[in-house]
Design a protein around this motif. Sequence first.
Motif, PDB file in Angstrom:
ATOM      1  N   THR A   1       0.841  -1.192   0.000  1.00 31.93           N
ATOM      2  CA  THR A   1       0.000   0.000   0.000  1.00 31.93           C
ATOM      3  C   THR A   1       0.877   1.244   0.000  1.00 31.93           C
ATOM      4  O   THR A   1       2.068   1.194   0.336  1.00 31.93           O
ATOM      5  N   ARG A   2       0.292   2.347  -0.388  1.00 27.14           N
ATOM      6  CA  ARG A   2       0.995   3.624  -0.394  1.00 27.14           C
ATOM      7  C   ARG A   2       1.420   3.997   1.034  1.00 27.14           C
ATOM      8  O   ARG A   2       0.671   3.782   1.995  1.00 27.14           O
ATOM      9  N   CYS A   3       2.610   4.530   1.195  1.00 30.81           N
ATOM     10  CA  CYS A   3       3.132   4.842   2.530  1.00 30.81           C
ATOM     11  C   CYS A   3       2.226   5.807   3.292  1.00 30.81           C
ATOM     12  O   CYS A   3       2.030   5.662   4.497  1.00 30.81           O
ATOM     13  N   LYS A   4       1.664   6.769   2.606  1.00 31.59           N
ATOM     14  CA  LYS A   4       0.818   7.748   3.288  1.00 31.59           C
ATOM     15  C   LYS A   4      -0.469   7.109   3.820  1.00 31.59           C
ATOM     16  O   LYS A   4      -1.129   7.674   4.690  1.00 31.59           O
ATOM     17  N   ASP A   5      -0.821   5.923   3.298  1.00 28.32           N
ATOM     18  CA  ASP A   5      -2.012   5.213   3.761  1.00 28.32           C
ATOM     19  C   ASP A   5      -1.670   4.078   4.720  1.00 28.32           C
ATOM     20  O   ASP A   5      -2.539   3.286   5.087  1.00 28.32           O
ATOM     21  N   THR A   6      -0.400   3.975   5.097  1.00 26.79           N
ATOM     22  CA  THR A   6       0.056   2.929   6.009  1.00 26.79           C
ATOM     23  C   THR A   6       0.197   3.512   7.409  1.00 26.79           C
ATOM     24  O   THR A   6       0.913   4.500   7.599  1.00 26.79           O
ATOM     25  N   SER A   7      -0.461   2.905   8.365  1.00 21.49           N
ATOM     26  CA  SER A   7      -0.466   3.472   9.721  1.00 21.49           C
ATOM     27  C   SER A   7       0.753   3.063  10.547  1.00 21.49           C
ATOM     28  O   SER A   7       1.233   3.822  11.377  1.00 21.49           O
ATOM     29  N   ASP A   8       1.273   1.864  10.306  1.00 23.05           N
ATOM     30  CA  ASP A   8       2.401   1.346  11.084  1.00 23.05           C
ATOM     31  C   ASP A   8       3.713   1.832  10.488  1.00 23.05           C
ATOM     32  O   ASP A   8       4.050   1.502   9.349  1.00 23.05           O
ATOM     33  N   ILE A   9       4.477   2.583  11.270  1.00 23.86           N
ATOM     34  CA  ILE A   9       5.715   3.194  10.767  1.00 23.86           C
ATOM     35  C   ILE A   9       6.793   2.162  10.455  1.00 23.86           C
ATOM     36  O   ILE A   9       7.748   2.446   9.745  1.00 23.86           O
ATOM     37  N   ALA A  10       6.644   0.934  10.965  1.00 22.74           N
ATOM     38  CA  ALA A  10       7.645  -0.111  10.750  1.00 22.74           C
ATOM     39  C   ALA A  10       7.308  -1.025   9.580  1.00 22.74           C
ATOM     40  O   ALA A  10       8.091  -1.906   9.234  1.00 22.74           O
ATOM     41  N   LYS A  11       6.151  -0.833   8.936  1.00 13.67           N
ATOM     42  CA  LYS A  11       5.748  -1.703   7.836  1.00 13.67           C
ATOM     43  C   LYS A  11       6.284  -1.225   6.489  1.00 13.67           C
ATOM     44  O   LYS A  11       6.427  -0.029   6.258  1.00 13.67           O
ATOM     45  N   PRO A  12       6.551  -2.174   5.566  1.00 19.38           N
ATOM     46  CA  PRO A  12       6.952  -1.768   4.206  1.00 19.38           C
ATOM     47  C   PRO A  12       5.768  -1.173   3.456  1.00 19.38           C
ATOM     48  O   PRO A  12       4.613  -1.459   3.760  1.00 19.38           O
ATOM     49  N   CYS A  13       6.080  -0.356   2.442  1.00 18.18           N
ATOM     50  CA  CYS A  13       5.036   0.309   1.664  1.00 18.18           C
ATOM     51  C   CYS A  13       5.654   0.849   0.387  1.00 18.18           C
ATOM     52  O   CYS A  13       6.867   0.769   0.205  1.00 18.18           O
ATOM     53  N   PHE A  14       4.829   1.391  -0.503  1.00 17.14           N
ATOM     54  CA  PHE A  14       5.439   2.039  -1.665  1.00 17.14           C
ATOM     55  C   PHE A  14       5.339   3.553  -1.504  1.00 17.14           C
ATOM     56  O   PHE A  14       4.341   4.101  -1.090  1.00 17.14           O
TER      57      PHE A  14
END
Length: 265
Positions: A195-208
Motif C-alpha cells: 500500500t501507499r506509505c501515506k495510507d500505512t499506519s504502522d511506521i515499521a511496515k513496508p510500503c510504496f
Amino acid sequence: MTVFHVCLFILLTLFDHSFGQLVVNVKNKGGDVEREKIEANTTSDSVRLEFMSKDGTLVTQFIDYKSNIQIFRIYVPWEEERGIVQSKPQVLCFVTKFGKNEFISADAMSKLRQKNPTAVRTPEEDRGLERHTLNLLVTLDKASVLSPHLYNICHDAVDSTYAKETDIKLITKALNKDTEKVMTALKNTELEKHTRCKDTSDIAKPCFCQYHLCIEWYPCGLKYCRGKDSTGKVVNYRCGIKTCRRCLSFEHYARQKMFCLWDDL
C-alpha cells in the motif's frame, strides 16, 4: 545550522573549487534561488548536476552517456521534529534510462562558459512532470554491469537504490548486453503488493513511496543559427543552448514507512 548542513556546505564548496565547470543561480517556482553546479567529464563521457534545496536536501543528477543511464541521488536530512534522530542523512538513488535528447552532450557541456556568474537564470521551456515506477532494487556490489559509476555514486544507498524493469531491458538491448547477467544485479520488490506509505499506519511496515523533485534549470539542447562562411556558402553553426526545467516523481519500495515520512504530506 546542523552538523549535516555544515558537512553539505563543505561538500558543495569543494565541488565548486575542484570540479565545477559551471555554477548557475536558478530561481525555482517558489521564488527561492538555488545554486546549481554542473560538471562535464569528456574522458568518462558523463555529466554531473548538483544542488542543495532550501530544506537541506542535496540532489545529484549523474548522466552516464556510455551506458545510457542517468542516476538521481538524494541526501534527505532526517526530520528531527518527527521524533527520529539520526546522525546520517537518508540516501536514495533512482536509476532510469537516459534519452540522448534529454541533455546536451558531455563534450558540448564542457565547452560552456558563463559570462555573468551572478545572474539569476530561468529556463526557456518547462517539460512538465515525468512519472517513474521503479520496481527493482539494485544490488550495488553487482551494479557495474549497469554502469561503472553506479557503485561510487550510490554506495551510501545500499538498501535504497531503485530501477525500472522496462528501462533496464531497453538499456541492455540497446547496448547488446546479456540481459540475464544484468538481471542478477536486480531484485523485484513486488511493488504492487504494498500500500501507499501515506495510507500505512504502522511506521515499521513496508510500503510504496513517492518522491518528487524538480531540476529547475539545465541545458537540454543546442541552438543553431544560419550564416555564411568565408566563401559565402550558407552554413548552420552552434549559437547557444536551450534551457529546460523538469520535474520527476519516483514511486519506489520503502522497507519501512519511517523511510518515507515526506509521503504523509
